[in-house]
Motif scaffolding. Structure first.
Motif, mmCIF file in Angstrom:
data_model
loop_
_atom_site.group_PDB
_atom_site.id
_atom_site.type_symbol
_atom_site.label_atom_id
_atom_site.label_comp_id
_atom_site.label_asym_id
_atom_site.label_seq_id
_atom_site.Cartn_x
_atom_site.Cartn_y
_atom_site.Cartn_z
ATOM 1 N N ILE A 1 20.869 6.909 -22.065
ATOM 2 C CA ILE A 1 22.023 6.537 -19.788
ATOM 3 C C ILE A 1 20.690 6.712 -19.473
ATOM 4 C CG2 ILE A 1 23.703 6.789 -18.114
ATOM 5 C CD1 ILE A 1 25.431 7.450 -21.270
ATOM 6 N N TYR A 2 20.127 5.815 -18.377
ATOM 7 C CA TYR A 2 19.131 5.952 -17.882
ATOM 8 C C TYR A 2 20.199 5.671 -16.434
ATOM 9 C CZ TYR A 2 15.444 4.936 -21.229
ATOM 10 O OH TYR A 2 15.081 4.884 -21.934
ATOM 11 N N LEU A 3 19.891 6.244 -15.661
ATOM 12 C CA LEU A 3 20.425 6.528 -13.885
ATOM 13 C C LEU A 3 19.395 6.071 -12.652
ATOM 14 C CD1 LEU A 3 22.885 9.693 -14.652
ATOM 15 C CD2 LEU A 3 23.230 7.196 -14.876
ATOM 16 N N ALA B 1 15.082 10.528 -14.113
ATOM 17 C CA ALA B 1 13.911 10.628 -13.754
ATOM 18 C C ALA B 1 14.731 9.753 -12.069
ATOM 19 C CB ALA B 1 13.081 10.005 -14.692
ATOM 20 N N SER B 2 15.235 8.709 -11.890
ATOM 21 C CA SER B 2 15.580 7.936 -10.926
ATOM 22 C C SER B 2 16.217 8.104 -10.316
ATOM 23 C CB SER B 2 15.281 6.209 -11.592
ATOM 24 O OG SER B 2 14.117 6.379 -11.827
ATOM 25 N N LEU B 3 17.302 9.153 -10.342
ATOM 26 C CA LEU B 3 18.739 10.123 -10.087
ATOM 27 C C LEU B 3 17.806 10.642 -8.251
ATOM 28 C CD1 LEU B 3 21.519 9.904 -10.416
ATOM 29 C CD2 LEU B 3 21.425 11.907 -11.441
ATOM 30 N N ASN B 4 18.087 10.595 -7.614
ATOM 31 C CA ASN B 4 17.802 10.763 -6.432
ATOM 32 C C ASN B 4 18.665 11.424 -6.076
ATOM 33 O OD1 ASN B 4 15.519 8.540 -6.298
ATOM 34 N ND2 ASN B 4 16.890 7.001 -5.734
ATOM 35 N N TYR B 5 19.692 11.742 -5.907
ATOM 36 C CA TYR B 5 20.992 13.143 -5.502
ATOM 37 C C TYR B 5 22.059 12.810 -5.886
ATOM 38 C CZ TYR B 5 24.716 14.283 -2.033
ATOM 39 O OH TYR B 5 25.176 15.063 -1.443
ATOM 40 N N LYS C 1 14.645 18.354 -6.820
ATOM 41 C CA LYS C 1 16.230 18.191 -5.892
ATOM 42 C C LYS C 1 17.578 18.479 -6.154
ATOM 43 C CE LYS C 1 14.893 13.937 -4.064
ATOM 44 N NZ LYS C 1 14.255 12.959 -3.433
ATOM 45 N N VAL C 2 17.882 17.397 -7.702
ATOM 46 C CA VAL C 2 18.869 17.435 -7.991
ATOM 47 C C VAL C 2 19.080 18.500 -8.835
ATOM 48 C CG1 VAL C 2 20.105 15.946 -10.193
ATOM 49 C CG2 VAL C 2 19.131 15.012 -8.187
ATOM 50 N N TYR C 3 18.322 18.900 -9.494
ATOM 51 C CA TYR C 3 18.700 20.228 -10.483
ATOM 52 C C TYR C 3 19.286 21.536 -9.527
ATOM 53 C CZ TYR C 3 17.982 24.347 -13.129
ATOM 54 O OH TYR C 3 17.886 25.279 -13.860
ATOM 55 N N GLU C 4 18.241 21.458 -8.525
ATOM 56 C CA GLU C 4 19.033 22.822 -7.277
ATOM 57 C C GLU C 4 20.347 22.712 -7.211
ATOM 58 O OE1 GLU C 4 17.023 23.014 -2.573
ATOM 59 O OE2 GLU C 4 15.568 23.131 -4.673
#
Length: 184
Positions: free
Chosen positions: A35-37, A69-73, A104-107
């Motif tokens: 699932i590409y987000l 990879a393209s999930l910014n937040y 930044k998402v992992y954080e």
């Protein structure tokens, strides 16, 4: 990556410009789907996100790789969505891998204490290997490892053994295959 959203009946019935979702069959993994987000997940679009993934699970896909990879937040509500998916598929024998998650998402996952609940991988090969074995091999089970920098005490994550630089104090650190951390 083509748009294979027709793998799940009715998947494109609803759209949201803030979060684009594309599906791809996960070759070699039974009931597997990538699932590409693209975009972000927050309070306003999390119900849209949950409804789309509910359709995926209803279509029989229970081994899910979320390519971030393209999930910014991701807000805390978005992380709650991922937790709901785990509760939905674990009883069916499935699991979730979060792939290529941005720092930044992992954080956000880390700050809220959820990073240890999810299988976070850096490559599709690692994700496929996870599903094929069901668990990571004993030599890799310590990774990803969360630890404190021996110089500045910043909490860090190592996905594998090797050398890297602390994001806070810039010290060069090494981590061996057993998870021991050294300077240099």
């Amino acid at each position: 990556m083509g748009n294979n959203n027709n793998l799940v009946p009715g998947f494109n019935d609803e759209r949201d410009d803030s979060l684009k979702i594309n599906l791809e069959k996960l070759d070699g993994v039974e009931s597997g789907l990538v699932i590409y987000l693209n975009g972000y997940i927050d309070t306003y679009n999390s119900s849209f996100f949950q409804k789309r993934i509910q359709k995926v699970v209803e279509a029989g896909f229970i081994n899910l790789v979320f390519n971030c990879a393209s999930l910014n937040y991701v807000s805390s509500t978005g992380i709650g969505s991922f937790t709901a998916f785990l509760k939905m598929i674990k009883p069916k024998g499935g699991d979730i891998v979060l792939l290529e998650i941005q720092a930044k998402v992992y954080e956000v996952f880390q700050l809220l204490g959820f990073s240890q609940f999810f299988n976070i991988k850096d490559s599709m090969q690692e994700a496929i290997a996870f599903f094929k074995t069901g668990t990571v091999s004993s030599s890799e089970s310590i990774f990803p490892k969360i630890f404190s920098c021996p110089v500045c005490s910043k909490r860090l994550k190592a996905t594998k053994s090797g050398r890297f630089r602390c994001s806070e104090c810039k010290s060069i650190l090494a981590i061996d295959p057993q998870g021991q951390v050294f300077l240099g």
